[in-house]
Design a protein around this motif. Structure first.
Motif, PDB file in Angstrom:
ATOM      1  N   HIS A  95      28.269  36.772  41.225  1.00 59.62           N
ATOM      2  CA  HIS A  95      29.193  35.644  41.345  1.00 59.62           C
ATOM      3  C   HIS A  95      28.503  34.326  40.986  1.00 59.62           C
ATOM      4  O   HIS A  95      29.096  33.478  40.304  1.00 59.62           O
ATOM      5  CB  HIS A  95      29.769  35.564  42.762  1.00 59.62           C
ATOM      6  N   SER A  96      27.277  34.164  41.437  1.00 62.27           N
ATOM      7  CA  SER A  96      26.534  32.933  41.121  1.00 62.27           C
ATOM      8  C   SER A  96      26.326  32.820  39.614  1.00 62.27           C
ATOM      9  O   SER A  96      26.416  31.723  39.043  1.00 62.27           O
ATOM     10  CB  SER A  96      25.187  32.935  41.846  1.00 62.27           C
ATOM     11  N   LEU A  97      26.055  33.947  38.960  1.00 57.85           N
ATOM     12  CA  LEU A  97      25.858  33.949  37.515  1.00 57.85           C
ATOM     13  C   LEU A  97      27.137  33.560  36.782  1.00 57.85           C
ATOM     14  O   LEU A  97      27.107  32.778  35.821  1.00 57.85           O
ATOM     15  CB  LEU A  97      25.398  35.332  37.066  1.00 57.85           C
ATOM     16  N   ILE A  98      28.282  34.068  37.241  1.00 62.68           N
ATOM     17  CA  ILE A  98      29.563  33.743  36.602  1.00 62.68           C
ATOM     18  C   ILE A  98      29.886  32.265  36.763  1.00 62.68           C
ATOM     19  O   ILE A  98      30.382  31.617  35.832  1.00 62.68           O
ATOM     20  CB  ILE A  98      30.690  34.603  37.196  1.00 62.68           C
ATOM     21  N   ILE A  99      29.611  31.703  37.940  1.00 66.82           N
ATOM     22  CA  ILE A  99      29.852  30.274  38.159  1.00 66.82           C
ATOM     23  C   ILE A  99      29.042  29.455  37.167  1.00 66.82           C
ATOM     24  O   ILE A  99      29.556  28.520  36.533  1.00 66.82           O
ATOM     25  CB  ILE A  99      29.494  29.877  39.610  1.00 66.82           C
ATOM     26  N   GLU A 100      27.771  29.797  36.993  1.00 70.38           N
ATOM     27  CA  GLU A 100      26.909  29.092  36.049  1.00 70.38           C
ATOM     28  C   GLU A 100      27.396  29.284  34.619  1.00 70.38           C
ATOM     29  O   GLU A 100      27.476  28.325  33.840  1.00 70.38           O
ATOM     30  CB  GLU A 100      25.467  29.612  36.189  1.00 70.38           C
ATOM     31  N   GLN A 101      27.758  30.521  34.268  1.00 71.39           N
ATOM     32  CA  GLN A 101      28.196  30.823  32.904  1.00 71.39           C
ATOM     33  C   GLN A 101      29.483  30.084  32.552  1.00 71.39           C
ATOM     34  O   GLN A 101      29.645  29.592  31.430  1.00 71.39           O
ATOM     35  CB  GLN A 101      28.404  32.340  32.772  1.00 71.39           C
ATOM     36  N   SER A 102      30.401  29.977  33.517  1.00 71.22           N
ATOM     37  CA  SER A 102      31.701  29.357  33.248  1.00 71.22           C
ATOM     38  C   SER A 102      31.591  27.859  32.982  1.00 71.22           C
ATOM     39  O   SER A 102      32.520  27.247  32.455  1.00 71.22           O
ATOM     40  CB  SER A 102      32.655  29.595  34.423  1.00 71.22           C
ATOM     41  N   GLN A 103      30.471  27.260  33.342  1.00 66.37           N
ATOM     42  CA  GLN A 103      30.270  25.837  33.093  1.00 66.37           C
ATOM     43  C   GLN A 103      29.883  25.549  31.649  1.00 66.37           C
ATOM     44  O   GLN A 103      29.963  24.413  31.195  1.00 66.37           O
ATOM     45  CB  GLN A 103      29.196  25.295  34.035  1.00 66.37           C
ATOM     46  N   HIS A 104      29.476  26.620  30.914  1.00 63.06           N
ATOM     47  CA  HIS A 104      28.968  26.412  29.556  1.00 63.06           C
ATOM     48  C   HIS A 104      29.731  27.187  28.493  1.00 63.06           C
ATOM     49  O   HIS A 104      29.646  26.847  27.314  1.00 63.06           O
ATOM     50  CB  HIS A 104      27.489  26.823  29.493  1.00 63.06           C
ATOM     51  N   GLU A 105      30.462  28.214  28.884  1.00 62.62           N
ATOM     52  CA  GLU A 105      31.141  29.042  27.897  1.00 62.62           C
ATOM     53  C   GLU A 105      32.337  29.741  28.533  1.00 62.62           C
ATOM     54  O   GLU A 105      32.509  29.740  29.758  1.00 62.62           O
ATOM     55  CB  GLU A 105      30.187  30.096  27.321  1.00 62.62           C
ATOM     56  N   VAL A 106      33.175  30.319  27.672  1.00 65.07           N
ATOM     57  CA  VAL A 106      34.333  31.075  28.147  1.00 65.07           C
ATOM     58  C   VAL A 106      33.867  32.465  28.565  1.00 65.07           C
ATOM     59  O   VAL A 106      33.260  33.188  27.772  1.00 65.07           O
ATOM     60  CB  VAL A 106      35.404  31.187  27.047  1.00 65.07           C
ATOM     61  N   VAL A 107      34.128  32.833  29.808  1.00 65.62           N
ATOM     62  CA  VAL A 107      33.752  34.153  30.297  1.00 65.62           C
ATOM     63  C   VAL A 107      34.880  35.121  29.958  1.00 65.62           C
ATOM     64  O   VAL A 107      36.037  34.843  30.258  1.00 65.62           O
ATOM     65  CB  VAL A 107      33.517  34.134  31.827  1.00 65.62           C
ATOM     66  N   PRO A 108      34.590  36.249  29.313  1.00 61.71           N
ATOM     67  CA  PRO A 108      35.649  37.193  28.951  1.00 61.71           C
ATOM     68  C   PRO A 108      36.479  37.622  30.158  1.00 61.71           C
ATOM     69  O   PRO A 108      35.931  37.892  31.235  1.00 61.71           O
ATOM     70  CB  PRO A 108      34.876  38.386  28.362  1.00 61.71           C
ATOM     71  N   GLY A 109      37.797  37.655  29.962  1.00 58.71           N
ATOM     72  CA  GLY A 109      38.689  38.050  31.053  1.00 58.71           C
ATOM     73  C   GLY A 109      38.363  39.415  31.614  1.00 58.71           C
ATOM     74  O   GLY A 109      38.488  39.659  32.809  1.00 58.71           O
ATOM     75  N   ARG A 110      37.932  40.327  30.732  1.00 59.75           N
ATOM     76  CA  ARG A 110      37.597  41.671  31.194  1.00 59.75           C
ATOM     77  C   ARG A 110      36.450  41.632  32.202  1.00 59.75           C
ATOM     78  O   ARG A 110      36.474  42.339  33.215  1.00 59.75           O
ATOM     79  CB  ARG A 110      37.222  42.546  29.996  1.00 59.75           C
ATOM     80  N   ASP A 111      35.409  40.814  31.929  1.00 57.22           N
ATOM     81  CA  ASP A 111      34.272  40.712  32.841  1.00 57.22           C
ATOM     82  C   ASP A 111      34.705  40.124  34.185  1.00 57.22           C
ATOM     83  O   ASP A 111      34.251  40.572  35.248  1.00 57.22           O
ATOM     84  CB  ASP A 111      33.179  39.841  32.229  1.00 57.22           C
ATOM     85  N   LEU A 112      35.573  39.119  34.131  1.00 58.53           N
ATOM     86  CA  LEU A 112      36.038  38.485  35.362  1.00 58.53           C
ATOM     87  C   LEU A 112      36.880  39.447  36.190  1.00 58.53           C
ATOM     88  O   LEU A 112      36.738  39.520  37.417  1.00 58.53           O
ATOM     89  CB  LEU A 112      36.836  37.226  35.027  1.00 58.53           C
ATOM     90  N   PHE A 113      37.760  40.181  35.520  1.00 57.23           N
ATOM     91  CA  PHE A 113      38.594  41.123  36.244  1.00 57.23           C
ATOM     92  C   PHE A 113      37.747  42.222  36.877  1.00 57.23           C
ATOM     93  O   PHE A 113      37.992  42.633  38.013  1.00 57.23           O
ATOM     94  CB  PHE A 113      39.637  41.755  35.313  1.00 57.23           C
ATOM     95  N   MET A 114      36.725  42.685  36.139  1.00 54.81           N
ATOM     96  CA  MET A 114      35.851  43.728  36.674  1.00 54.81           C
ATOM     97  C   MET A 114      35.125  43.243  37.927  1.00 54.81           C
ATOM     98  O   MET A 114      35.048  43.952  38.942  1.00 54.81           O
ATOM     99  CB  MET A 114      34.836  44.167  35.622  1.00 54.81           C
ATOM    100  N   LEU A 115      34.596  42.015  37.877  1.00 57.04           N
ATOM    101  CA  LEU A 115      33.892  41.466  39.035  1.00 57.04           C
ATOM    102  C   LEU A 115      34.846  41.289  40.208  1.00 57.04           C
ATOM    103  O   LEU A 115      34.513  41.642  41.352  1.00 57.04           O
ATOM    104  CB  LEU A 115      33.252  40.124  38.670  1.00 57.04           C
ATOM    105  N   ASP A 116      36.028  40.746  39.940  1.00 62.65           N
ATOM    106  CA  ASP A 116      37.016  40.548  40.997  1.00 62.65           C
ATOM    107  C   ASP A 116      37.395  41.881  41.640  1.00 62.65           C
ATOM    108  O   ASP A 116      37.452  42.009  42.870  1.00 62.65           O
ATOM    109  CB  ASP A 116      38.256  39.869  40.402  1.00 62.65           C
ATOM    110  N   SER A 117      37.631  42.898  40.812  1.00 62.87           N
ATOM    111  CA  SER A 117      37.996  44.216  41.327  1.00 62.87           C
ATOM    112  C   SER A 117      36.863  44.820  42.151  1.00 62.87           C
ATOM    113  O   SER A 117      37.091  45.390  43.223  1.00 62.87           O
ATOM    114  CB  SER A 117      38.360  45.157  40.179  1.00 62.87           C
ATOM    115  N   GLN A 118      35.636  44.694  41.641  1.00 69.10           N
ATOM    116  CA  GLN A 118      34.483  45.246  42.357  1.00 69.10           C
ATOM    117  C   GLN A 118      34.325  44.601  43.724  1.00 69.10           C
ATOM    118  O   GLN A 118      34.014  45.279  44.714  1.00 69.10           O
ATOM    119  CB  GLN A 118      33.210  45.052  41.521  1.00 69.10           C
TER     120      GLN A 118
END
Length: 326
Positions: A216-239
């Motif tokens: 989650h910390s990595l996604i927060i950092e990544q989202s500040q600089h680039e578009v995070v693929p929806g598939r990756d976000l959905f996978m993390l949310d589901s997990q």
């Protein structure tokens, strides 16, 4: 060993697009398929909580993924190149990291599809303009796309658990495609998921919590600089939600959450465009994780309930927006 929840079947190798006259790079296409299979093997390792040293059998994964042993072997070689598995001479491949360490790990797959056609199909299904059952002839005419270009789009939708093949047709899987079904889904989750944390049988693996926290910390950092693929976000949310449901110790709680995740996949894929909201829900997840680390189950349940209520409000607004645009 079961098939991962997010996997339907492996994509066949796309060939040349004879309709549009646009040749495809077959080597690049083959590598893309291998990378996709490698990610599916990683998903199995995570879901099955495989341990370091586990023997990854080619035939077993060929059966799980619905392909021959040759592409599985190539996918395992890719994982060996990334130091995720080790190739043992005459003994196959063994894991160098356990399932918990691999949580959130994926190999980048280069896009080989018509992204606009993919997004248009999702949008039109959400708005109700596409029926539940479609065929290639209908889609090629509607989206002015050649059959060769459409095939990998359909394969991606199938890989993501959004559609399945039914004879000559493709069937969209059950989804939260109406405001009433969306509201009912969130009502169920708001009632069920926090209650699971308060069960006497609730036991949370701290190693999994650390993995989720780091991701989650990595996604927060990544989202500040680039578009995070929806598939990756959905996978993390589901997990995140399925890990907590599994910790309840009640298999019926986990089954219910997994089913809701499958149904909301189509809707949620288009709800990840707001980077601010992405960071918000990641932060809400982290607050739940931190409360669980303190073993404060009452606080964790309350934070999770508040998070789901906010998510429900956001989803309902998104649903209304989708229908106003259509």
């Amino acid at each position: 060993m079961k098939q991962p929840n997010s996997t339907v079947e492996a994509s066949p190798l796309p060939g040349a697009d004879t309709k549009s006259g646009q040749p495809r790079d077959r080597k690049a296409a083959a590598r893309s398929v291998q990378l996709a299979l490698a990610n599916k093997i990683l998903a199995v390792a995570v879901e099955e909580r495989l341990s370091v040293g586990h023997h990854l059998k080619e035939q077993q994964f060929a059966e799980i993924l619905g392909v021959s042993r040759t592409p599985v072997r190539a996918a395992l070689r890719l994982l060996a190149d990334r130091k995720i598995v080790a190739a043992i001479p005459n003994r196959g491949y063994r894991l160098l990291k356990d399932g918990r360490e691999l949580l959130g790990t994926t190999l980048d797959v280069p896009p080989l599809i018509d992204e606009q056609a993919y997004l248009d199909i999702l949008r039109d299904r959400l708005s109700g303009e596409l029926p539940a059952t479609v065929n290639q002839v209908m889609l090629t005419k509607r989206y002015a796309i050649g059959r060769g270009s459409l095939r990998p789009v359909l394969n991606r939708l199938a890989d993501e658990g959004l559609i399945t093949r039914k004879g000559q047709n493709w069937l969209f899987l059950p989804s939260l495609d109406s405001e009433s079904s969306l509201r009912a889904s969130y009502d169920l989750r708001i009632t069920l998921e926090p209650a699971g944390i308060l069960l006497d049988s609730f036991r949370m693996d701290r190693g999994l919590l650390r993995q989720l926290k780091d991701r989650h910390s990595l996604i927060i950092e990544q989202s500040q600089h680039e578009v995070v693929p929806g598939r990756d976000l959905f996978m993390l949310d589901s997990q995140f939600h399925e890990t907590i449901a599994e910790a309840s110790g009640n298999p019926f709680f986990l089954q219910a959450v997994q089913q809701q995740n499958k149904m909301r996949r189509l809707f949620e894929y288009q709800g990840y465009s707001n980077s601010t909201r992405i960071r918000e829900w990641c932060g809400e997840h982290l607050r739940v994780i931190e409360a669980l680390e303190r073993a404060d189950h009452a606080a964790a349940a309350e934070i999770l309930r508040d998070h789901l209520m906010r998510a429900s409000a956001t989803a309902m607004a998104q649903s209304r927006q989708n229908r106003s645009i259509s």
